[in-house]
Design a protein around this motif. Structure first.
Motif, PDB file in Angstrom:
ATOM      1  N   ARG A   1       0.841  -1.186   0.000  1.00  0.00           N
ATOM      2  CA  ARG A   1       0.000   0.000   0.000  1.00  0.00           C
ATOM      3  C   ARG A   1       0.883   1.246   0.000  1.00  0.00           C
ATOM      4  O   ARG A   1       1.730   1.426   0.884  1.00  0.00           O
ATOM      5  CB  ARG A   1      -0.892   0.024   1.235  1.00  0.00           C
ATOM      6  CG  ARG A   1      -1.919   1.171   1.177  1.00  0.00           C
ATOM      7  CD  ARG A   1      -2.631   1.400   2.477  1.00  0.00           C
ATOM      8  NE  ARG A   1      -2.824   0.205   3.259  1.00  0.00           N
ATOM      9  CZ  ARG A   1      -2.970   0.234   4.583  1.00  0.00           C
ATOM     10  NH1 ARG A   1      -2.908   1.378   5.236  1.00  0.00           N
ATOM     11  NH2 ARG A   1      -3.138  -0.876   5.262  1.00  0.00           N
TER      12      ARG A   1
ATOM     13  N   LEU B   1       1.820   4.911   0.717  1.00  0.00           N
ATOM     14  CA  LEU B   1       1.439   5.845   1.778  1.00  0.00           C
ATOM     15  C   LEU B   1       1.745   7.276   1.358  1.00  0.00           C
ATOM     16  O   LEU B   1       2.377   7.518   0.326  1.00  0.00           O
ATOM     17  CB  LEU B   1       2.186   5.486   3.064  1.00  0.00           C
ATOM     18  CG  LEU B   1       1.983   4.036   3.534  1.00  0.00           C
ATOM     19  CD1 LEU B   1       2.991   3.683   4.607  1.00  0.00           C
ATOM     20  CD2 LEU B   1       0.564   3.834   4.044  1.00  0.00           C
TER      21      LEU B   1
ATOM     22  N   ARG C   1      -1.243   4.751  13.227  1.00  0.00           N
ATOM     23  CA  ARG C   1      -2.032   5.844  12.660  1.00  0.00           C
ATOM     24  C   ARG C   1      -2.109   5.801  11.137  1.00  0.00           C
ATOM     25  O   ARG C   1      -3.196   5.921  10.566  1.00  0.00           O
ATOM     26  CB  ARG C   1      -1.446   7.184  13.107  1.00  0.00           C
ATOM     27  CG  ARG C   1      -2.195   8.362  12.509  1.00  0.00           C
ATOM     28  CD  ARG C   1      -1.803   9.643  13.201  1.00  0.00           C
ATOM     29  NE  ARG C   1      -2.526  10.752  12.612  1.00  0.00           N
ATOM     30  CZ  ARG C   1      -2.768  11.881  13.232  1.00  0.00           C
ATOM     31  NH1 ARG C   1      -2.365  12.036  14.462  1.00  0.00           N
ATOM     32  NH2 ARG C   1      -3.412  12.864  12.636  1.00  0.00           N
ATOM     33  N   GLU C   2      -0.983   5.640  10.468  1.00  0.00           N
ATOM     34  CA  GLU C   2      -0.951   5.765   9.015  1.00  0.00           C
ATOM     35  C   GLU C   2      -1.219   4.450   8.282  1.00  0.00           C
ATOM     36  O   GLU C   2      -1.674   4.464   7.143  1.00  0.00           O
ATOM     37  CB  GLU C   2       0.406   6.322   8.570  1.00  0.00           C
ATOM     38  CG  GLU C   2       0.690   7.728   9.087  1.00  0.00           C
ATOM     39  CD  GLU C   2      -0.334   8.744   8.616  1.00  0.00           C
ATOM     40  OE1 GLU C   2      -0.796   8.641   7.459  1.00  0.00           O
ATOM     41  OE2 GLU C   2      -0.691   9.626   9.410  1.00  0.00           O
TER      42      GLU C   2
ATOM     43  N   LYS D   1      -4.608   2.975  10.504  1.00  0.00           N
ATOM     44  CA  LYS D   1      -5.614   4.053  10.486  1.00  0.00           C
ATOM     45  C   LYS D   1      -6.400   4.130  11.797  1.00  0.00           C
ATOM     46  O   LYS D   1      -7.608   4.337  11.823  1.00  0.00           O
ATOM     47  CB  LYS D   1      -6.583   3.882   9.313  1.00  0.00           C
ATOM     48  CG  LYS D   1      -5.940   3.986   7.942  1.00  0.00           C
ATOM     49  CD  LYS D   1      -5.367   5.381   7.710  1.00  0.00           C
ATOM     50  CE  LYS D   1      -4.769   5.515   6.329  1.00  0.00           C
ATOM     51  NZ  LYS D   1      -4.181   6.853   6.101  1.00  0.00           N
ATOM     52  N   GLU D   2      -5.686   3.987  12.901  1.00  0.00           N
ATOM     53  CA  GLU D   2      -6.298   4.114  14.217  1.00  0.00           C
ATOM     54  C   GLU D   2      -5.732   5.341  14.915  1.00  0.00           C
ATOM     55  O   GLU D   2      -4.644   5.813  14.590  1.00  0.00           O
ATOM     56  CB  GLU D   2      -6.022   2.866  15.059  1.00  0.00           C
ATOM     57  CG  GLU D   2      -6.611   1.584  14.480  1.00  0.00           C
ATOM     58  CD  GLU D   2      -6.222   0.360  15.287  1.00  0.00           C
ATOM     59  OE1 GLU D   2      -5.560   0.536  16.335  1.00  0.00           O
ATOM     60  OE2 GLU D   2      -6.570  -0.751  14.860  1.00  0.00           O
ATOM     61  N   ASN D   3      -6.453   5.853  15.895  1.00  0.00           N
ATOM     62  CA  ASN D   3      -5.958   6.979  16.671  1.00  0.00           C
ATOM     63  C   ASN D   3      -4.851   6.510  17.605  1.00  0.00           C
ATOM     64  O   ASN D   3      -4.807   5.348  17.994  1.00  0.00           O
ATOM     65  CB  ASN D   3      -7.075   7.610  17.507  1.00  0.00           C
ATOM     66  CG  ASN D   3      -8.102   8.308  16.635  1.00  0.00           C
ATOM     67  OD1 ASN D   3      -7.765   8.799  15.564  1.00  0.00           O
ATOM     68  ND2 ASN D   3      -9.339   8.348  17.094  1.00  0.00           N
TER      69      ASN D   3
ATOM     70  N   GLU E   1      -1.980  11.807  19.597  1.00  0.00           N
ATOM     71  CA  GLU E   1      -2.775  12.805  18.880  1.00  0.00           C
ATOM     72  C   GLU E   1      -3.310  13.817  19.871  1.00  0.00           C
ATOM     73  O   GLU E   1      -4.019  13.481  20.812  1.00  0.00           O
ATOM     74  CB  GLU E   1      -3.921  12.120  18.139  1.00  0.00           C
ATOM     75  CG  GLU E   1      -4.694  13.097  17.270  1.00  0.00           C
ATOM     76  CD  GLU E   1      -5.741  12.380  16.429  1.00  0.00           C
ATOM     77  OE1 GLU E   1      -6.060  11.228  16.760  1.00  0.00           O
ATOM     78  OE2 GLU E   1      -6.211  12.974  15.465  1.00  0.00           O
TER      79      GLU E   1
ATOM     80  N   TYR F   1       3.215  13.717  11.671  1.00  0.00           N
ATOM     81  CA  TYR F   1       2.693  13.081  10.463  1.00  0.00           C
ATOM     82  C   TYR F   1       2.294  14.129   9.456  1.00  0.00           C
ATOM     83  O   TYR F   1       1.483  14.999   9.718  1.00  0.00           O
ATOM     84  CB  TYR F   1       1.485  12.214  10.802  1.00  0.00           C
ATOM     85  CG  TYR F   1       1.778  11.268  11.922  1.00  0.00           C
ATOM     86  CD1 TYR F   1       2.554  10.143  11.690  1.00  0.00           C
ATOM     87  CD2 TYR F   1       1.325  11.513  13.203  1.00  0.00           C
ATOM     88  CE1 TYR F   1       2.859   9.276  12.718  1.00  0.00           C
ATOM     89  CE2 TYR F   1       1.622  10.650  14.235  1.00  0.00           C
ATOM     90  CZ  TYR F   1       2.393   9.523  13.978  1.00  0.00           C
ATOM     91  OH  TYR F   1       2.691   8.680  15.006  1.00  0.00           O
TER      92      TYR F   1
ATOM     93  N   SER G   1       0.381  14.101   6.966  1.00  0.00           N
ATOM     94  CA  SER G   1      -1.023  14.158   6.579  1.00  0.00           C
ATOM     95  C   SER G   1      -1.856  14.987   7.541  1.00  0.00           C
ATOM     96  O   SER G   1      -2.929  15.458   7.190  1.00  0.00           O
ATOM     97  CB  SER G   1      -1.609  12.745   6.496  1.00  0.00           C
ATOM     98  OG  SER G   1      -1.550  12.118   7.756  1.00  0.00           O
ATOM     99  N   SER G   2      -1.380  15.171   8.779  1.00  0.00           N
ATOM    100  CA  SER G   2      -2.159  15.918   9.757  1.00  0.00           C
ATOM    101  C   SER G   2      -1.558  17.276  10.080  1.00  0.00           C
ATOM    102  O   SER G   2      -2.133  18.046  10.844  1.00  0.00           O
ATOM    103  CB  SER G   2      -2.272  15.110  11.063  1.00  0.00           C
ATOM    104  OG  SER G   2      -0.995  14.956  11.644  1.00  0.00           O
TER     105      SER G   2
END
Length: 324
Positions: A139, A141, A161-162, A165-167, A171, A299, A301-302
């Protein structure tokens, strides 16, 4: 071309060193991996093949393939997948990395493999991580800017997380962001004696300067309260460098943006050592933003969302309401 490839190899080595990650170049000191690489030729001959870097962080196997030319970053097939053709594996960074990752997932006991296709140089580059599991499913990323998320301190959180896909516990909740913004606003009022219009400029200016720390052009530790080259001048210079790096044009537009930050170097109170703080207010603000905001962005993405939420809340304190 060979010289450019070597420069890219050395730049990637520096990135790994900065992230406190040790990977082996052109082979592996781990017997299981080294044995698997003896049949890892990218041309499919069954002979030896070596990625640029390979190694293990915790229970994750990391593999890096790099190319000097950005045009050789990735090649997709007609279906939009990472091409598995021999020419693509040989000539493109991501394709080669995925090839080695699949080979090692199949021929070693490692179940979690993260490979990286890297292309370009320090000034302009792409770093694409790809996750490969024990089934050899991969996959792609989101691109990253460094390897900091993959060292021993951060890789588990990145995986959760990435990839899952969990918190994670790392965070920051909205309540913490509200608190950080409130504390900084209070400090700006107490130590900066600033106009409401200047407070958000201090925040955005320091955040721009901190981005230059990635290029070793700025460090909070450089803010020493020097009266010759002031802390404000150092921050202002870093802001200028970052605007140049972002290719802000035309020049008149860049100069107009830069002029808004001039008060940072020109305001005496900001650049004098404050007795209670035992440092300049500017250093105090920079340390706070670096520790509470900049270092918390792990990260890519965030990152924008995180800064946006902090900045939006901070602006609510600086919207002209002098009582806040």
């Amino acid at each position: 071309m060979a010289k450019r490839e070597v420069k890219t190899d050395l730049w990637v080595y520096d990135l790994l060193k900065q992230a406190n990650i040790h990977l082996d170049p052109q082979g592996s000191s781990i017997k299981e991996i080294d044995t698997a690489l003896k049949t890892a030729s990218k041309k499919g001959t069954g002979k030896v093949g070596f990625p640029e870097y390979v190694g293990v962080v915790k229970d994750y196997l990391l593999v890096i393939e790099d190319k000097a030319d950005l045009a050789k970053h990735i090649k997709l097939d007609d279906k939009g997948n990472i091409s598995a053709e021999t020419a693509a594996i040989t000539d493109y960074a991501v394709n080669g990395a995925v090839f080695y990752g699949k080979h090692l997932a199949e021929n070693t006991s490692y179940k979690k493999v993260i490979v990286f296709g890297v292309s370009g140089d320090e000034k302009k580059h792409k770093i694409t991580p790809v996750y490969i599991d024990e089934t050899e499913f991969y996959r792609e990323l989101l691109e990253v800017e460094s390897f900091i998320s993959f060292n021993e301190d951060n890789i588990d959180e990145y995986y959760i997380r990435e990839i899952l896909k969990e918190n994670t516990d790392y965070e920051k909740e909205t309540a913490e962001i509200l608190k950080d913004a409130s504390v900084l606003h209070e400090d700006l009022r107490n130590y900066g004696n600033l106009l409401d219009t200047e407070k958000p400029l201090i925040v955005s200016g320091i955040l721009l300067a901190l981005r230059e720390s990635e290029y070793k052009n700025f460090s909070v530790n450089d803010l020493t309260g020097d009266s010759v080259k002031t802390d404000g001048q150092k921050i202002y210079d870093a802001i200028n460098a970052n605007l140049q790096r972002a290719n802000v044009s035309p020049e008149v537009k860049k100069d107009k943006i830069l002029s808004q930050f001039a008060f940072i170097k020109d305001t005496v109170k900001l650049n004098e050592v404050e007795p209670k703080l035992k440092k300049t207010p500017l250093k105090h603000f920079a340390e706070y933003l670096n520790d509470k905001i900049y270092k918390s962005i792990r990260y890519i993405s965030s990152a924008e969302d995180y800064i946006g939420r902090f900045y939006g809340e901070f602006m609510s304190y600086s919207g002209g309401d002098g009582d806040r």
